[in-house]
Design a protein around this motif. Structure first.
Motif, PDB file in Angstrom:
ATOM      1  N   VAL A   1       0.804  -1.234  -0.008  1.00 22.91           N
ATOM      2  CA  VAL A   1      -0.036   0.054  -0.009  1.00 22.91           C
ATOM      3  C   VAL A   1       0.820   1.286  -0.025  1.00 22.91           C
ATOM      4  CG1 VAL A   1      -1.741   1.354   1.516  1.00 22.91           C
ATOM      5  CG2 VAL A   1      -2.068  -1.157   1.131  1.00 22.91           C
ATOM      6  N   ALA A   2       2.032   1.225   0.403  1.00 22.89           N
ATOM      7  CA  ALA A   2       2.876   2.360   0.664  1.00 22.89           C
ATOM      8  C   ALA A   2       3.168   3.291  -0.707  1.00 22.89           C
ATOM      9  CB  ALA A   2       4.276   1.882   1.063  1.00 22.89           C
ATOM     10  N   GLY A   3       3.418   2.596  -1.399  1.00 24.35           N
ATOM     11  CA  GLY A   3       3.523   3.246  -2.869  1.00 24.35           C
ATOM     12  C   GLY A   3       2.226   3.990  -3.404  1.00 24.35           C
ATOM     13  N   ALA A   4       1.097   3.398  -3.209  1.00 26.20           N
ATOM     14  CA  ALA A   4      -0.294   4.046  -3.679  1.00 26.20           C
ATOM     15  C   ALA A   4      -0.405   5.256  -2.695  1.00 26.20           C
ATOM     16  CB  ALA A   4      -1.085   3.209  -3.734  1.00 26.20           C
ATOM     17  N   TRP A   5      -0.142   5.068  -1.258  1.00 29.64           N
ATOM     18  CA  TRP A   5      -0.434   5.659  -0.052  1.00 29.64           C
ATOM     19  C   TRP A   5       0.502   7.303  -0.631  1.00 29.64           C
ATOM     20  CZ3 TRP A   5      -4.370   5.589   2.666  1.00 29.64           C
ATOM     21  CH2 TRP A   5      -4.465   6.596   3.724  1.00 29.64           C
ATOM     22  N   ARG A   6       1.739   7.015  -0.933  1.00 27.66           N
ATOM     23  CA  ARG A   6       2.590   8.241  -1.469  1.00 27.66           C
ATOM     24  C   ARG A   6       2.144   8.989  -2.705  1.00 27.66           C
ATOM     25  NH1 ARG A   6       7.216   5.711  -2.026  1.00 27.66           N
ATOM     26  NH2 ARG A   6       6.945   4.488  -0.101  1.00 27.66           N
ATOM     27  N   ARG A   7       1.684   8.124  -3.657  1.00 32.55           N
ATOM     28  CA  ARG A   7       1.226   8.479  -4.728  1.00 32.55           C
ATOM     29  C   ARG A   7       0.242   9.270  -4.795  1.00 32.55           C
ATOM     30  NH1 ARG A   7       2.226   4.412  -7.684  1.00 32.55           N
ATOM     31  NH2 ARG A   7       0.427   3.136  -7.241  1.00 32.55           N
ATOM     32  N   PHE A   8      -1.000   9.064  -4.023  1.00 32.05           N
ATOM     33  CA  PHE A   8      -1.921   9.784  -3.851  1.00 32.05           C
ATOM     34  C   PHE A   8      -2.133  10.573  -2.602  1.00 32.05           C
ATOM     35  CE2 PHE A   8      -3.381   6.053  -6.288  1.00 32.05           C
ATOM     36  CZ  PHE A   8      -3.698   6.533  -7.583  1.00 32.05           C
ATOM     37  N   SER A   9      -0.979  11.193  -2.338  1.00 29.51           N
ATOM     38  CA  SER A   9      -0.889  11.933  -1.034  1.00 29.51           C
ATOM     39  C   SER A   9      -1.919  13.305  -1.009  1.00 29.51           C
ATOM     40  CB  SER A   9       0.619  12.575  -0.698  1.00 29.51           C
ATOM     41  OG  SER A   9       0.807  13.423  -1.612  1.00 29.51           O
ATOM     42  N   GLN A  10      -2.244  13.665  -2.043  1.00 26.89           N
ATOM     43  CA  GLN A  10      -3.116  14.903  -2.162  1.00 26.89           C
ATOM     44  C   GLN A  10      -4.492  14.475  -2.580  1.00 26.89           C
ATOM     45  OE1 GLN A  10      -1.958  17.842  -0.735  1.00 26.89           O
ATOM     46  NE2 GLN A  10      -0.172  16.608  -0.570  1.00 26.89           N
ATOM     47  N   ALA A  11      -4.639  13.178  -2.659  1.00 23.58           N
ATOM     48  CA  ALA A  11      -6.248  13.093  -3.009  1.00 23.58           C
ATOM     49  C   ALA A  11      -7.335  12.958  -1.995  1.00 23.58           C
ATOM     50  CB  ALA A  11      -6.269  11.304  -3.598  1.00 23.58           C
ATOM     51  N   ARG A  12      -8.340  13.490  -2.089  1.00 21.30           N
ATOM     52  CA  ARG A  12      -9.423  13.752  -1.373  1.00 21.30           C
ATOM     53  C   ARG A  12      -9.781  12.563  -0.502  1.00 21.30           C
ATOM     54  NH1 ARG A  12     -14.711  17.027  -3.410  1.00 21.30           N
ATOM     55  NH2 ARG A  12     -14.564  18.458  -1.730  1.00 21.30           N
ATOM     56  N   TRP A  13      -9.957  11.243  -1.274  1.00 17.31           N
ATOM     57  CA  TRP A  13     -10.392  10.005  -0.718  1.00 17.31           C
ATOM     58  C   TRP A  13      -9.222   9.660   0.449  1.00 17.31           C
ATOM     59  CZ3 TRP A  13      -6.859   5.872  -0.844  1.00 17.31           C
ATOM     60  CH2 TRP A  13      -6.084   5.921  -1.948  1.00 17.31           C
TER      61      TRP A  13
END
Length: 177
Positions: free
Chosen positions: A98-110
């Motif tokens: 999950v870490a990669g996606a968590w970083r990639r979407f750091s500014q995502a609203r969800w």
């Protein structure tokens, strides 16, 4: 006997599942860990579980030492290794995935909403753990009074937590609680 009925298989299954939901650390899964160890499997009593938790918290080292101690209580050294690895390996694998996606979407609203939701979830799980541990071994009204007094002092004053701890130790030594 199937592997599911053997203590090592049970330890592996229970702690792997618990590790996946341990948001905020092992203290968040204490109520379920206690339920599995005491009620579901009968591996130990409430008092034994609480004593293992106290040892884990008093000892230096990682916060998840309670897992190792429960495994040790159930099946010796193999139980300790099984419970510890069962908690760590799936959790590590999930976090890594999950870490990669968590970083990639750091500014995502969800992501921000999900992260904000984890805060009350974690606080609630820790509070549930504190409740289970504190009420499972109360035998007298004096113990309940000592617990409530300590909680109130630590929550609503600036008194150092070691002071009520020392007072409780002296009262226990004197046989008052």
């Amino acid at each position: 006997m199937s592997a599911e009925e053997e203590p090592l298989g049970q330890l592996a299954r229970e702690f792997a599942l618990l590790g996946i939901i341990a948001f905020g650390g092992v203290n968040t899964i204490l109520p379920e860990m206690q339920r599995q160890a005491v009620e579901a499997h009968g591996w130990m009593s409430n008092t034994q579980f609480t004593q293992l938790f106290a040892i884990a918290q008093a000892a230096p080292g990682p916060n998840f030492m309670i897992v190792t101690l429960v495994g040790w209580q159930v099946a010796g050294i193999l139980g300790a290794l099984t419970a510890t690895l069962a908690l760590i390996v799936p959790t590590f694998a999930l976090a890594y995935a999950v870490a990669g996606a968590w970083r990639r979407f750091s500014q995502a609203r969800w992501r921000k909403a999900l992260q904000a939701g984890f805060i009350p979830l974690t606080v609630g799980l820790v509070a549930a753990g504190a409740f289970v541990l504190s009420t499972s071994t109360l035998a007298t009204w004096q113990q309940g009074l000592a617990m409530a007094s300590t909680f109130l002092l630590v929550m609503f004053t600036r008194i150092h937590p070691l002071i009520p701890l020392a007072v409780a130790g002296v009262l226990g030594y004197l046989g008052v609680v």
